[in-house]
Design a protein around this motif. Structure first.
Motif, mmCIF file in Angstrom:
data_model
loop_
_atom_site.group_PDB
_atom_site.id
_atom_site.type_symbol
_atom_site.label_atom_id
_atom_site.label_comp_id
_atom_site.label_asym_id
_atom_site.label_seq_id
_atom_site.Cartn_x
_atom_site.Cartn_y
_atom_site.Cartn_z
ATOM 1 N N GLU A 38 -0.564 7.458 5.039
ATOM 2 C CA GLU A 38 0.082 8.270 6.072
ATOM 3 C C GLU A 38 0.978 7.425 6.973
ATOM 4 N N MET A 39 0.594 6.165 7.206
ATOM 5 C CA MET A 39 1.463 5.272 7.975
ATOM 6 C C MET A 39 2.809 5.081 7.279
ATOM 7 N N LEU A 40 2.754 4.907 5.961
ATOM 8 C CA LEU A 40 3.986 4.735 5.197
ATOM 9 C C LEU A 40 4.838 6.006 5.233
ATOM 10 N N LYS A 41 4.191 7.147 5.203
ATOM 11 C CA LYS A 41 4.945 8.403 5.298
ATOM 12 C C LYS A 41 5.617 8.533 6.669
ATOM 13 N N LEU A 42 4.924 8.102 7.710
ATOM 14 C CA LEU A 42 5.514 8.134 9.046
ATOM 15 C C LEU A 42 6.747 7.242 9.125
ATOM 16 N N GLN A 43 6.656 6.052 8.501
ATOM 17 C CA GLN A 43 7.803 5.149 8.513
ATOM 18 C C GLN A 43 8.964 5.733 7.710
ATOM 19 N N ALA A 44 8.642 6.407 6.609
ATOM 20 C CA ALA A 44 9.694 7.042 5.819
ATOM 21 C C ALA A 44 10.398 8.124 6.625
ATOM 22 N N THR A 58 10.323 3.499 -2.320
ATOM 23 C CA THR A 58 9.061 2.827 -2.659
ATOM 24 C C THR A 58 8.333 2.356 -1.403
ATOM 25 N N PHE A 59 7.035 2.098 -1.550
ATOM 26 C CA PHE A 59 6.267 1.539 -0.445
ATOM 27 C C PHE A 59 6.930 0.257 0.060
ATOM 28 N N ALA A 60 7.380 -0.586 -0.873
ATOM 29 C CA ALA A 60 7.970 -1.874 -0.486
ATOM 30 C C ALA A 60 9.234 -1.666 0.341
ATOM 31 N N GLU A 61 10.065 -0.711 -0.064
ATOM 32 C CA GLU A 61 11.295 -0.428 0.689
ATOM 33 C C GLU A 61 10.977 0.114 2.070
ATOM 34 N N ILE A 62 9.938 0.931 2.156
ATOM 35 C CA ILE A 62 9.561 1.501 3.455
ATOM 36 C C ILE A 62 9.018 0.421 4.385
ATOM 37 N N GLU A 71 -1.761 -5.529 1.626
ATOM 38 C CA GLU A 71 -0.493 -6.252 1.681
ATOM 39 C C GLU A 71 0.439 -5.657 0.623
ATOM 40 N N ILE A 72 1.641 -5.290 1.036
ATOM 41 C CA ILE A 72 2.624 -4.730 0.118
ATOM 42 C C ILE A 72 3.610 -5.816 -0.273
ATOM 43 N N THR A 73 3.848 -5.967 -1.561
ATOM 44 C CA THR A 73 4.747 -7.013 -2.036
ATOM 45 C C THR A 73 6.094 -6.416 -2.415
ATOM 46 N N SER A 74 7.072 -7.298 -2.635
ATOM 47 C CA SER A 74 8.440 -6.846 -2.881
ATOM 48 C C SER A 74 8.590 -6.098 -4.202
ATOM 49 N N ASN A 75 7.654 -6.318 -5.133
ATOM 50 C CA ASN A 75 7.711 -5.582 -6.406
ATOM 51 C C ASN A 75 6.869 -4.316 -6.362
ATOM 52 N N ASN A 76 6.615 -3.855 -5.155
ATOM 53 C CA ASN A 76 5.941 -2.575 -4.903
ATOM 54 C C ASN A 76 4.510 -2.550 -5.437
ATOM 55 N N LYS A 77 3.822 -3.638 -5.259
ATOM 56 C CA LYS A 77 2.403 -3.686 -5.576
ATOM 57 C C LYS A 77 1.604 -3.890 -4.294
ATOM 58 N N VAL A 78 0.327 -3.607 -4.381
ATOM 59 C CA VAL A 78 -0.541 -3.684 -3.207
ATOM 60 C C VAL A 78 -1.652 -4.685 -3.480
#
Length: 716
Positions: free
Chosen positions: A139-145, A171-175, A61-68
């Motif tokens: 890699e999923m996050l990279k695809l979304q980016a 950031t992961f959260a922004e993506i 789970e990715i949170t708004s403060n870019n933590k997992v």
């Protein structure tokens, strides 16, 4: 890359403050089921990760403060699992350790391990799946980016939860923000070990702060609004059968809300724990009691030859009745789990849905049993695991969850029910007593020519909630009782090991390391005796009887390492002596040297040297702590712990009379040497418990010239 479109309906979208996106990666990524069977079971050993099927599961789970947040299918019961899992995930996600936290996965996420938490496989079982899931999520996050910004995947760099191309960063959260449809790539190649930043490092525990500051993280801390308290009537006598109950006095007592009478239990719901307990004691129950069992009755039942035999190993000829036979019998007693936090649960049943907060090792099984009893769908039961105040196999059985759920349904409010300490002792699922007969014959060179080990035990795994009785008809014997029962000295031409299974009148089951402690105590004490008879150094004697295959080489390595690190001596020095023992459990070899003296007619352990080969130590400090804890627990069982049966009652029922090792009994030094004989993590939690009893007993023999053949060890 091949891609798989995931629809919005297949995600479990979590609400809550600060959550901007959820990335779910499931076991469907593993095209070949073999990939999830990371380690094969050997000698009753390690089990593979058995995820909850092929449906998507929530892991990260990715949170708004870019933590997992990692939702772990394994529960944390003090062994440091959450820290090791965090290290594994962080390395493949390319985030910093301070960016990841680990929580227990509730059953509604679907992220459950059907094997439960046990068998020393939390880290090893998730070694491949978790890293693959984390790498795939990256890699999923990279695809979304690439979709959002048009970036080329090959140009992207990932560091600290930030994806960048040149000076552009996201950031992961922004993506993840706002994304509902995810493309799942094929699982990428994992990093090489040399490239990991966290795996293999002694990093601080991720759950340390919560425990230091006393956060409400354990089952006994659980609360819900308007909750009530439950108690269940239980018999004192073994085998007592409920016939009837007079509840008239209890119904009118202060604080009592309702008395629940079911076919299999009578429960009390009250406004406080004290009120529930007092009302329970006021219920007059008619029990039908059979035989008034005594400890000696149980010992007689457990003797070799009284149960069903199963031949585990058979090489060469059987040992006859010829001259020169060396023989010895060994025993171990009934043992309690005696964990600090008693079993209990907080349950709330409303509108055909159930929520349970519980200290359990079996999330999936608990959900199944509650759903069956309430006659509702399993998806309508949410089991929320908590931290465990000690597990050791005690929390692999959760019938109290069913009872609390039934009581909650009856009153329409949450009901919190915990065992009293007396109930916890009397209604434990005990470590069964054992009896061992060993016979051997040496050849003219002092090597073992014949060796036979018959050992008898009650149920350990069979007839438990996890492994019903019919399993024994498939495998032929109790897979738990034989743990440590296989002889790992393969260079013996004539070898026979036989497991005898008996049915005891009270419940016995999983206890940390299963049969390992008792079986290794017998094996390694007898090997020490044979070495002395042969006039050989016990280290050299063992090494001479180990095969030179991969398993044998690893076992030899830990034996040599322990002896060298301890500077093993086979003679009494300064009033002290050393005892040696070794074992292989769940594929992990372990050897120990105990330095012992006799003080005021008591056995005093001054130092224990432990050499173990767990393969890759994801967190070496965590592994060493597991060794230290297992050694102390094994010492306690070997020197003090035992339950008795007196006039049909299991006793003692409180700490103190049930003797356990105290701080004053702990050795001043435990020296742990870690080897790496395989390129993956192996079992850690239970293997170090095997050798300690025999190591102490072997040292005592050198001090007294008397062979201690019964646990707990006694000089009289």
């Amino acid at each position: 890359m091949a891609k798989k479109k995931i629809s919005r309906r297949k995600f479990l979208v979590r609400g809550g403050l600060g959550t901007v996106g959820v990335v779910a990666v499931g076991t469907y990524l593993f095209r070949n089921p073999i990939r999830r069977k990371i380690l094969e079971q050997v000698d009753g050993g390690e089990s593979p990760y058995l995820g909850a099927g092929m449906e998507p599961m929530l892991w990260f789970e990715i949170t708004s403060n870019n933590k997992v947040i990692l939702h772990s299918p394994k529960v944390e019961m003090g062994q440091g699992t959450f820290t090791g899992l965090a290290q594994m995930a962080a390395d493949e996600l390319e985030i910093h350790m301070e960016q990841i936290s680990v929580i227990h996965a509730a059953s509604l996420t679907g992220n459950m391990d059907n094997f439960a938490t046990g068998g020393s496989n939390s880290i090893s079982g998730l070694w491949l799946p978790l890293r693959e899931l984390a790498a795939t999520m990256r890699e999923m996050l990279k695809l979304q980016a690439s979709k959002k910004l048009g970036w080329v995947n090959e140009d992207m760099k990932v560091e600290g939860g930030v994806i960048s191309v040149g000076d552009k960063k996201m950031t992961f959260a922004e993506i993840a923000n706002g994304v509902m449809d995810w493309e799942i790539p094929e699982t990428p190649n994992l990093k090489e070990f040399k490239d990991y930043r966290f795996i293999g490092k002694p990093l601080p525990r991720v759950d340390l702060e919560a425990k230091v500051f006393g956060d409400p993280i354990f089952g006994m801390d659980a609360e819900m609004p308007d909750m009530l308290y439950g108690a269940v009537v239980r018999p004192d006598k073994i085998g007592a059968v409920f016939k009837s109950a007079d509840i008239s006095k209890a119904e009118s007592m202060p604080g009592v809300i309702k008395i629940i009478q079911e076919d299999d239990f009578v429960g009390v719901v009250a406004t406080s724990f004290t009120a529930a307990e007092k009302a329970k004691e006021a219920i007059e129950v008619n029990w039908e009691v059979g035989q008034s069992w005594q400890t000696n009755d149980i010992r007689e039942m457990t003797k070799v030859g009284k149960g069903d035999a199963f031949v585990l190993q058979k090489e060469g000829s059987e040992l006859g009745e010829e001259d020169g036979i060396i023989s010895r019998e060994y025993t171990s007693p009934i043992g309690a789990h005696a964990q600090l936090e008693p079993n209990g649960v907080l349950a709330f049943v409303e509108d055909s849905k159930a929520t349970l907060k519980i200290s359990t090792q079996v999330v999936a099984l608990t959900r199944k049993e509650v759903a069956k009893r309430l006659d509702i769908n399993e998806d309508d039961v949410n089991v929320i695991p908590t931290f465990l105040g000690g597990g050791f196999g005690r929390r692999l059985h959760t019938p109290h969850a069913v009872q609390a759920a039934v009581m909650s349904k009856a009153v329409g409010k949450p009901v919190k029910y915990f065992f009293s300490r007396k109930e916890e002792f009397q209604h434990d699922l005990f470590r069964p007593p054992t009896h061992h007969q060993l016979k051997a014959k040496l050849d003219n060179s002092g090597n073992i020519e014949y060796l036979q080990h018959d050992f008898s035990s009650g149920d350990v795994a069979i007839d438990s909630a996890m492994l019903p009785g019919f399993i024994s008809t498939v495998v032929g014997t109790d897979v738990g009782a034989i743990r440590g029962g296989f002889c790992h000295y393969g260079s013996i031409p004539n070898l026979r090991t036989v497991s005898w299974h008996v049915d005891l009148p009270f419940a016995t089951s999983w206890w940390r390391s299963l049969g390992l402690l008792a079986n290794t105590f017998a094996w390694e004490s007898f090997m020490d005796e044979l070495a002395i008879k042969a006039g050989k150094n016990p280290i050299d004697f063992r090494l001479a009887h180990i095969q030179d295959d991969d398993k044998g080489k690893r076992l030899k390595a830990v034996i040599i390492a322990a002896a060298k690190k301890a500077n093993y001596q086979d003679k009494v020095f300064n009033g002290r002596a050393m005892g040696f023992a070794a074992s292989t459990d769940a594929g992990t070899p372990c050897a120990q040297v105990a330095e012992v003296s006799i003080e005021n007619d008591e056995i005093k352990v001054h130092k224990v040297t432990c050499a173990m080969d767990p393969g890759i130590a994801v967190n070496p400090d965590q592994v060493r702590a597991q060794c230290e804890g297992a050694i102390i627990m094994g010492m306690s069982a070997s020197l003090f712990e035992k339950m008795e049966v007196i006039n049909g009652e299991l006793t003692p029922t409180i700490y103190g009379p049930y003797q356990m090792a105290q701080l004053k009994h702990a050795p001043k030094e435990i020296d742990v040497v870690l080897l790496q004989g395989i390129e993956r993590p192996g079992a850690v939690g239970e293997p170090p418990l095997g050798p300690i009893g025999a190591a102490i007993a072997n040292a005592v023999f050198r001090l007294t010239n008397k062979r201690c053949a019964n646990l707990p060890l006694s000089l009289t």
